[in-house]
Design a protein around this motif. Structure first.
Motif, PDB file in Angstrom:
ATOM      1  N   SER A 185       0.810  -1.227   0.000  1.00 46.50           N
ATOM      2  CA  SER A 185       0.000   0.000   0.000  1.00 46.50           C
ATOM      3  C   SER A 185       0.840   1.273   0.000  1.00 46.50           C
ATOM      4  CB  SER A 185      -0.945  -0.001   1.208  1.00 46.50           C
ATOM      5  OG  SER A 185      -0.204  -0.077   2.421  1.00 46.50           O
ATOM      6  N   LYS A 186       2.081   1.191   0.460  1.00 44.62           N
ATOM      7  CA  LYS A 186       2.927   2.386   0.533  1.00 44.62           C
ATOM      8  C   LYS A 186       4.009   2.398  -0.544  1.00 44.62           C
ATOM      9  CE  LYS A 186       2.201   2.943   5.508  1.00 44.62           C
ATOM     10  NZ  LYS A 186       2.834   3.048   6.852  1.00 44.62           N
ATOM     11  N   GLU A 187       3.870   1.520  -1.530  1.00 44.97           N
ATOM     12  CA  GLU A 187       4.886   1.426  -2.578  1.00 44.97           C
ATOM     13  C   GLU A 187       4.507   2.255  -3.799  1.00 44.97           C
ATOM     14  OE1 GLU A 187       7.793  -0.160  -2.276  1.00 44.97           O
ATOM     15  OE2 GLU A 187       7.258  -0.755  -0.238  1.00 44.97           O
ATOM     16  N   ASP A 188       5.519   2.633  -4.552  1.00 46.93           N
ATOM     17  CA  ASP A 188       5.310   3.323  -5.822  1.00 46.93           C
ATOM     18  C   ASP A 188       5.250   2.294  -6.947  1.00 46.93           C
ATOM     19  OD1 ASP A 188       5.381   5.871  -4.644  1.00 46.93           O
ATOM     20  OD2 ASP A 188       7.579   5.902  -4.708  1.00 46.93           O
ATOM     21  N   PHE A 189       4.276   2.456  -7.824  1.00 47.04           N
ATOM     22  CA  PHE A 189       4.105   1.539  -8.949  1.00 47.04           C
ATOM     23  C   PHE A 189       4.539   2.224 -10.238  1.00 47.04           C
ATOM     24  CE2 PHE A 189       1.432  -0.207  -5.695  1.00 47.04           C
ATOM     25  CZ  PHE A 189       1.418  -1.578  -5.912  1.00 47.04           C
ATOM     26  N   PRO A 190       4.933   1.430 -11.247  1.00 47.03           N
ATOM     27  CA  PRO A 190       4.988  -0.038 -11.277  1.00 47.03           C
ATOM     28  C   PRO A 190       6.158  -0.594 -10.470  1.00 47.03           C
ATOM     29  CG  PRO A 190       5.858   0.838 -13.322  1.00 47.03           C
ATOM     30  CD  PRO A 190       5.341   2.019 -12.554  1.00 47.03           C
ATOM     31  N   ILE A 191       6.001  -1.830 -10.026  1.00 44.26           N
ATOM     32  CA  ILE A 191       7.051  -2.533  -9.290  1.00 44.26           C
ATOM     33  C   ILE A 191       7.624  -3.616 -10.194  1.00 44.26           C
ATOM     34  CG2 ILE A 191       7.495  -4.125  -7.374  1.00 44.26           C
ATOM     35  CD1 ILE A 191       5.426  -2.604  -5.751  1.00 44.26           C
ATOM     36  N   ARG A 192       8.929  -3.672 -10.244  1.00 37.63           N
ATOM     37  CA  ARG A 192       9.608  -4.725 -11.003  1.00 37.63           C
ATOM     38  C   ARG A 192      10.091  -5.772 -10.003  1.00 37.63           C
ATOM     39  NH1 ARG A 192      10.207  -2.120 -15.917  1.00 37.63           N
ATOM     40  NH2 ARG A 192      11.348  -3.855 -16.843  1.00 37.63           N
ATOM     41  N   TYR A 193       9.919  -7.036 -10.347  1.00 39.10           N
ATOM     42  CA  TYR A 193      10.293  -8.081  -9.394  1.00 39.10           C
ATOM     43  C   TYR A 193      10.685  -9.361 -10.122  1.00 39.10           C
ATOM     44  CZ  TYR A 193       5.655 -10.146 -10.236  1.00 39.10           C
ATOM     45  OH  TYR A 193       4.552 -10.717 -10.816  1.00 39.10           O
ATOM     46  N   LYS A 194      11.319 -10.236  -9.360  1.00 36.49           N
ATOM     47  CA  LYS A 194      11.707 -11.553  -9.867  1.00 36.49           C
ATOM     48  C   LYS A 194      11.646 -12.568  -8.738  1.00 36.49           C
ATOM     49  CE  LYS A 194      14.678 -11.238 -13.925  1.00 36.49           C
ATOM     50  NZ  LYS A 194      15.959 -11.691 -14.498  1.00 36.49           N
ATOM     51  N   TYR A 195      11.407 -13.812  -9.135  1.00 32.92           N
ATOM     52  CA  TYR A 195      11.546 -14.923  -8.203  1.00 32.92           C
ATOM     53  C   TYR A 195      12.955 -15.486  -8.342  1.00 32.92           C
ATOM     54  CZ  TYR A 195       6.441 -14.730  -8.108  1.00 32.92           C
ATOM     55  OH  TYR A 195       5.141 -14.316  -7.984  1.00 32.92           O
ATOM     56  N   GLY A 196      13.329 -16.302  -7.395  1.00 36.81           N
ATOM     57  CA  GLY A 196      14.632 -16.939  -7.455  1.00 36.81           C
ATOM     58  C   GLY A 196      14.727 -18.053  -6.436  1.00 36.81           C
ATOM     59  N   ILE A 197      15.876 -18.697  -6.398  1.00 37.69           N
ATOM     60  CA  ILE A 197      16.101 -19.834  -5.502  1.00 37.69           C
ATOM     61  C   ILE A 197      17.236 -19.507  -4.540  1.00 37.69           C
ATOM     62  CG2 ILE A 197      16.705 -22.271  -5.352  1.00 37.69           C
ATOM     63  CD1 ILE A 197      14.003 -21.748  -6.647  1.00 37.69           C
ATOM     64  N   TYR A 198      16.930 -19.625  -3.254  1.00 36.83           N
ATOM     65  CA  TYR A 198      17.941 -19.418  -2.220  1.00 36.83           C
ATOM     66  C   TYR A 198      18.340 -20.770  -1.645  1.00 36.83           C
ATOM     67  CZ  TYR A 198      20.191 -17.931   2.115  1.00 36.83           C
ATOM     68  OH  TYR A 198      21.083 -17.747   3.147  1.00 36.83           O
ATOM     69  N   ASN A 199      19.650 -21.028  -1.620  1.00 42.47           N
ATOM     70  CA  ASN A 199      20.171 -22.276  -1.071  1.00 42.47           C
ATOM     71  C   ASN A 199      20.582 -22.043   0.377  1.00 42.47           C
ATOM     72  OD1 ASN A 199      22.112 -24.448  -0.353  1.00 42.47           O
ATOM     73  ND2 ASN A 199      21.790 -25.083  -2.480  1.00 42.47           N
ATOM     74  N   THR A 200      19.897 -22.700   1.297  1.00 42.32           N
ATOM     75  CA  THR A 200      20.156 -22.478   2.720  1.00 42.32           C
ATOM     76  C   THR A 200      21.485 -23.064   3.175  1.00 42.32           C
ATOM     77  OG1 THR A 200      18.941 -24.501   3.290  1.00 42.32           O
ATOM     78  CG2 THR A 200      17.698 -22.435   3.246  1.00 42.32           C
TER      79      THR A 200
END
Length: 387
Positions: A185-200
């Motif tokens: 709700s407090k972000e500026d749009f458009p938002i750019r994003y990606k998914y990814g894999i984190y190895n613990t």
């Protein structure tokens, strides 16, 4: 309350997108009554439905249909998309979906063989507190995760600390999807994003391939947006070895010159010990038509139900009651075992003669057995013509 559907899909002239689902506005799962979307722009098809009063709200399962006059309907491959309007305090819900083509190779990993046997479940995401108020729910599929891996999301904006990989947001497993609820709700749009894999284990993060995903603000204020983002873009596939073999090739010391149904257990044990993932057998239906070697061809079945007597284990049929009958045949058994190739006619003639002896010895007993008559009644349609 309204639900706004946005489907990301490129169509050509003459094609239309419909939605079918388990609510009246979507045709109550009747494809003939499916709800038609409208072309919005080069990227999206759009449509909105009005939901009944809050007391009648329920979880909605829905699916997209690609329809073209004179052609067969094409169903989107995702049959597990869900929108739950119950308990929502927002005025509207926006759903942003990505078409899943049936031919996408990732879909095979959601079939029963992979889900029940071939893919191990080892996803252990951290326990996260979901926000009481959220504006967006991100969902993505990632079928080929390894041990010690989390699906995470990052991007532009304060919530993601502007792509800071040290402050990744992990997703939790929800059915076939990985999901996370976020308050933007407090972000500026458009938002750019990606998914990814984190190895613990190695403490490393790998971004998915391809361009950034882009999220625009929903035009309806104070709404909740659900994103079904399809598959995470990883260059991964699955490898597994398998064996295709006819049953008659599974010869063991317990058989009579041929592999038998009982020998499948030995093959399964060996496959487990060696890491073999799949077993495939040539057809096992009865092919007895000429009582010659021509019947050895496994693809000329005379019944879709009857199994081939070649694969019957005589010891199992005889049991303890007729064990002496089988022991007396050890010499014949050894001679059949020593044959370099399957003596189809010899084995069949020998086995059928022994089975007939056991049949005549047991006939009076099983003809008074209620279980036999129940079996016969249930299978009369194929037993009578087969006999």
């Amino acid at each position: 309350m309204k639900i706004h559907f946005y489907l990301r899909y490129h169509t050509h002239f003459g094609q239309t997108i419909f939605i079918t689902g388990n609510t009246g506005a979507l045709g109550n799962d009747n494809r003939a009554e499916a709800f038609a979307l409208s072309y919005l722009d080069n990227e999206f098809w759009y449509g909105s439905i009005e939901m009944p009063d809050k007391k009648a709200l329920k979880e909605i399962n829905y699916r997209y249909i690609l329809r073209e006059e004179g052609e067969v309907d094409i169903l989107d491959a995702d049959a597990d998309r869900v929108v739950d309007p119950t308990g929502k305090v927002t005025k509207d819900i926006g759903v942003i979906d990505t078409w899943n083509t049936e031919g996408n190779f990732e879909n095979v990993f959601y079939t029963l063989p992979f889900q029940k046997h071939l893919l191990k479940e080892h996803y252990k995401a951290p326990k996260l507190k979901e926000p009481k108020l959220y504006t967006h729910e991100f969902k993505v599929k990632a079928p080929l995760l390894n041990a010690n891996e989390w699906v995470c999301i990052t991007g532009s904006g304060k919530i993601f600390d502007n792509w800071d990989v040290k402050k990744l947001l992990p997703l939790k497993a929800t059915g076939n999807w990985y999901s996370i609820k976020i308050n933007l709700s407090k972000e500026d749009f458009p938002i750019r994003y990606k998914y990814g894999i984190y190895n613990t284990r190695t403490k490393t993060f790998i971004f998915e391939s391809g361009n950034d995903r882009v999220l625009h603000q929903h035009p309806v204020k104070k709404s909740t947006t659900i994103l079904h983002d399809g598959f995470i873009h990883l260059h991964r596939t699955w490898r597994g070895s398998g064996i295709a073999i006819p049953i008659f090739s599974l010869r063991s010391t317990k058989g009579f010159g041929t592999g038998e149904f009982n020998d499948i257990n030995l093959l399964v044990d060996w496959a487990m010990n060696t890491g073999i993932k799949m077993l495939q057998f040539l057809p096992i239906n009865d092919t007895t038509a000429t009582h010659t070697a021509k019947d050895s061809y496994p693809y000329s079945a005379i019944s879709a139900f009857a199994l081939h007597p070649l694969y019957i284990n005589l010891d199992s049929v005889a049991g303890g009651k007729h064990a002496s009958l089988i022991k007396a045949l050890n010499k014949k058994k050894k001679s059949l075992e020593l044959q370099p190739h399957l003596d189809y006619e010899g084995v069949m003639k020998f086995k059928l003669s022994i089975l007939k002896e056991i049949f005549h010895a047991e006939k009076e007993f099983f003809l008074t057995d209620i279980n036999y008559f129940n079996y016969f009644d249930l299978n009369r349609e194929w037993l009578v013509p087969y006999a």
